[in-house]
Design a protein around this motif. Structure first.
Motif, mmCIF file in Angstrom:
data_model
loop_
_atom_site.group_PDB
_atom_site.id
_atom_site.type_symbol
_atom_site.label_atom_id
_atom_site.label_comp_id
_atom_site.label_asym_id
_atom_site.label_seq_id
_atom_site.Cartn_x
_atom_site.Cartn_y
_atom_site.Cartn_z
ATOM 1 N N GLY A 73 -54.133 -30.036 -50.135
ATOM 2 C CA GLY A 73 -53.422 -31.021 -49.325
ATOM 3 C C GLY A 73 -52.199 -30.448 -48.647
ATOM 4 N N ILE A 74 -51.437 -29.651 -49.370
ATOM 5 C CA ILE A 74 -50.238 -29.035 -48.787
ATOM 6 C C ILE A 74 -50.636 -28.068 -47.669
ATOM 7 N N PHE A 75 -51.649 -27.240 -47.929
ATOM 8 C CA PHE A 75 -52.097 -26.295 -46.915
ATOM 9 C C PHE A 75 -52.631 -27.028 -45.679
ATOM 10 N N LEU A 76 -53.482 -28.025 -45.889
ATOM 11 C CA LEU A 76 -54.043 -28.764 -44.760
ATOM 12 C C LEU A 76 -52.968 -29.545 -44.003
ATOM 13 N N ASN A 77 -51.926 -29.996 -44.690
ATOM 14 C CA ASN A 77 -50.832 -30.660 -43.997
ATOM 15 C C ASN A 77 -50.085 -29.659 -43.128
ATOM 16 N N GLY A 78 -49.978 -28.413 -43.582
ATOM 17 C CA GLY A 78 -49.380 -27.360 -42.758
ATOM 18 C C GLY A 78 -50.206 -27.112 -41.510
ATOM 19 N N VAL A 79 -51.530 -27.079 -41.662
ATOM 20 C CA VAL A 79 -52.428 -26.903 -40.512
ATOM 21 C C VAL A 79 -52.280 -28.086 -39.553
ATOM 22 N N ALA A 80 -52.303 -29.298 -40.097
ATOM 23 C CA ALA A 80 -52.200 -30.494 -39.260
ATOM 24 C C ALA A 80 -50.861 -30.537 -38.522
ATOM 25 N N THR A 81 -49.791 -30.177 -39.205
ATOM 26 C CA THR A 81 -48.467 -30.152 -38.580
ATOM 27 C C THR A 81 -48.458 -29.196 -37.396
ATOM 28 N N ALA A 82 -48.965 -27.989 -37.603
ATOM 29 C CA ALA A 82 -49.008 -26.996 -36.522
ATOM 30 C C ALA A 82 -49.916 -27.454 -35.388
ATOM 31 N N MET A 83 -51.016 -28.121 -35.721
ATOM 32 C CA MET A 83 -51.957 -28.558 -34.681
ATOM 33 C C MET A 83 -51.358 -29.655 -33.802
ATOM 34 N N TYR A 84 -50.733 -30.661 -34.409
ATOM 35 C CA TYR A 84 -50.269 -31.724 -33.520
ATOM 36 C C TYR A 84 -48.947 -31.404 -32.857
ATOM 37 N N ILE A 85 -48.124 -30.535 -33.444
ATOM 38 C CA ILE A 85 -46.941 -30.066 -32.707
ATOM 39 C C ILE A 85 -47.407 -29.140 -31.587
ATOM 40 N N GLY A 86 -48.322 -28.238 -31.908
ATOM 41 C CA GLY A 86 -48.827 -27.280 -30.928
ATOM 42 C C GLY A 86 -49.600 -27.908 -29.789
ATOM 43 N N SER A 87 -50.139 -29.108 -29.999
ATOM 44 C CA SER A 87 -50.904 -29.775 -28.936
ATOM 45 C C SER A 87 -50.016 -30.260 -27.800
ATOM 46 N N GLN A 88 -48.715 -30.292 -28.038
ATOM 47 C CA GLN A 88 -47.734 -30.719 -27.027
ATOM 48 C C GLN A 88 -47.856 -32.202 -26.676
ATOM 49 N N LEU A 89 -48.408 -33.015 -27.594
ATOM 50 C CA LEU A 89 -48.512 -34.454 -27.361
ATOM 51 C C LEU A 89 -47.373 -35.226 -28.024
ATOM 52 N N GLY A 90 -46.440 -34.509 -28.599
ATOM 53 C CA GLY A 90 -45.294 -35.132 -29.251
ATOM 54 C C GLY A 90 -45.373 -34.969 -30.752
ATOM 55 N N PRO A 91 -44.344 -34.402 -31.358
ATOM 56 C CA PRO A 91 -44.337 -34.232 -32.816
ATOM 57 C C PRO A 91 -44.098 -35.556 -33.523
ATOM 58 N N GLY A 92 -44.460 -35.606 -34.799
ATOM 59 C CA GLY A 92 -44.157 -36.783 -35.607
ATOM 60 C C GLY A 92 -42.658 -36.899 -35.809
ATOM 61 N N PRO A 93 -42.202 -38.004 -36.388
ATOM 62 C CA PRO A 93 -40.758 -38.213 -36.532
ATOM 63 C C PRO A 93 -40.013 -37.082 -37.243
ATOM 64 N N ARG A 94 -40.448 -36.687 -38.428
ATOM 65 C CA ARG A 94 -39.754 -35.596 -39.130
ATOM 66 C C ARG A 94 -39.953 -34.266 -38.425
ATOM 67 N N ASP A 95 -41.126 -34.071 -37.848
ATOM 68 C CA ASP A 95 -41.391 -32.817 -37.144
ATOM 69 C C ASP A 95 -40.543 -32.703 -35.881
ATOM 70 N N GLY A 96 -40.324 -33.812 -35.196
ATOM 71 C CA GLY A 96 -39.450 -33.801 -34.022
ATOM 72 C C GLY A 96 -37.998 -33.577 -34.406
ATOM 73 N N LEU A 97 -37.603 -34.142 -35.550
ATOM 74 C CA LEU A 97 -36.261 -33.869 -36.064
ATOM 75 C C LEU A 97 -36.137 -32.376 -36.361
ATOM 76 N N MET A 98 -37.187 -31.816 -36.957
ATOM 77 C CA MET A 98 -37.210 -30.389 -37.277
ATOM 78 C C MET A 98 -37.111 -29.538 -36.018
ATOM 79 N N THR A 99 -37.954 -29.817 -35.018
ATOM 80 C CA THR A 99 -37.937 -28.986 -33.809
ATOM 81 C C THR A 99 -36.639 -29.181 -33.031
ATOM 82 N N GLY A 100 -36.115 -30.405 -33.011
ATOM 83 C CA GLY A 100 -34.844 -30.662 -32.321
ATOM 84 C C GLY A 100 -33.682 -29.953 -32.982
#
Length: 171
Positions: A73-100
């Motif tokens: 689960g942790i590994f797949l969440n890492g993959v999912a995080t990279a995939m949806y941030i990398g897709s350039q469709l907008g990061p999730g709330p914590r991920d956008g806080l992270m990138t900002g």
């Protein structure tokens, strides 16, 4: 943090996740972070999926199954995080806080995300939420996993400038 907050506010874990996401999105304002379709989808769908999953899937019985599910689960969440941030469709709330925060501070994704997760875990624990081995491993691993995997999944949205060779001769 959601498990700590639901001790004081009588809503489901998924609903608290949605509420927390909305609060985190407010933290984007001073960072001038812009949400996208993925941001809004993540803010709502993660909470809905969490409630649906908790309602339908029971706990794993054996220790080995629990360990495999935790690590997978942790590994797949890492993959999912990279995939949806990398897709350039907008990061999730914590991920956008992270990138900002990473952009504004100049600190690495790994360091910023680990700081966010450790802070959230500490606040949740202080509120009486659950704290287990998986929570600690996730908090320490998701930042490095996201930073490591982002280059694999990031789509470059820059359009190349056409050259004379790229223009069809019939035009």
């Amino acid at each position: 943090m959601s498990t700590g907050l639901i001790r004081f506010i009588p809503v489901s874990f998924g609903t608290m996740t949605i509420i927390s996401s909305a609060f985190v999105l407010l933290l984007w304002i001073p960072l001038k972070q812009k949400p996208g379709l993925g941001t809004i989808a993540n803010a709502f769908l993660v909470g809905i999926a969490a409630d649906a999953t908790l309602a339908t899937i029971g706990e794993a019985e054996s220790l080995w199954a629990r360990i495999a599910l935790m690590l997978g689960g942790i590994f797949l969440n890492g993959v999912a995080t990279a995939m949806y941030i990398g897709s350039q469709l907008g990061p999730g709330p914590r991920d956008g806080l992270m990138t900002g925060l990473s952009r504004v501070s100049g600190k690495s994704i790994r360091l910023v995300r680990t700081g966010i997760e450790v802070t959230v875990v500490a606040l949740g624990f202080a509120l009486g939420g659950a704290l287990g081995v998986a929570t600690v491993i996730y908090a320490l691993a998701i930042g490095p996993l996201a930073q490591w995997m982002l280059p694999w999944f990031t789509i470059d949205l820059k359009m190349p400038h056409p050259t004379a060779q790229d223009i069809p001769s019939g035009l």
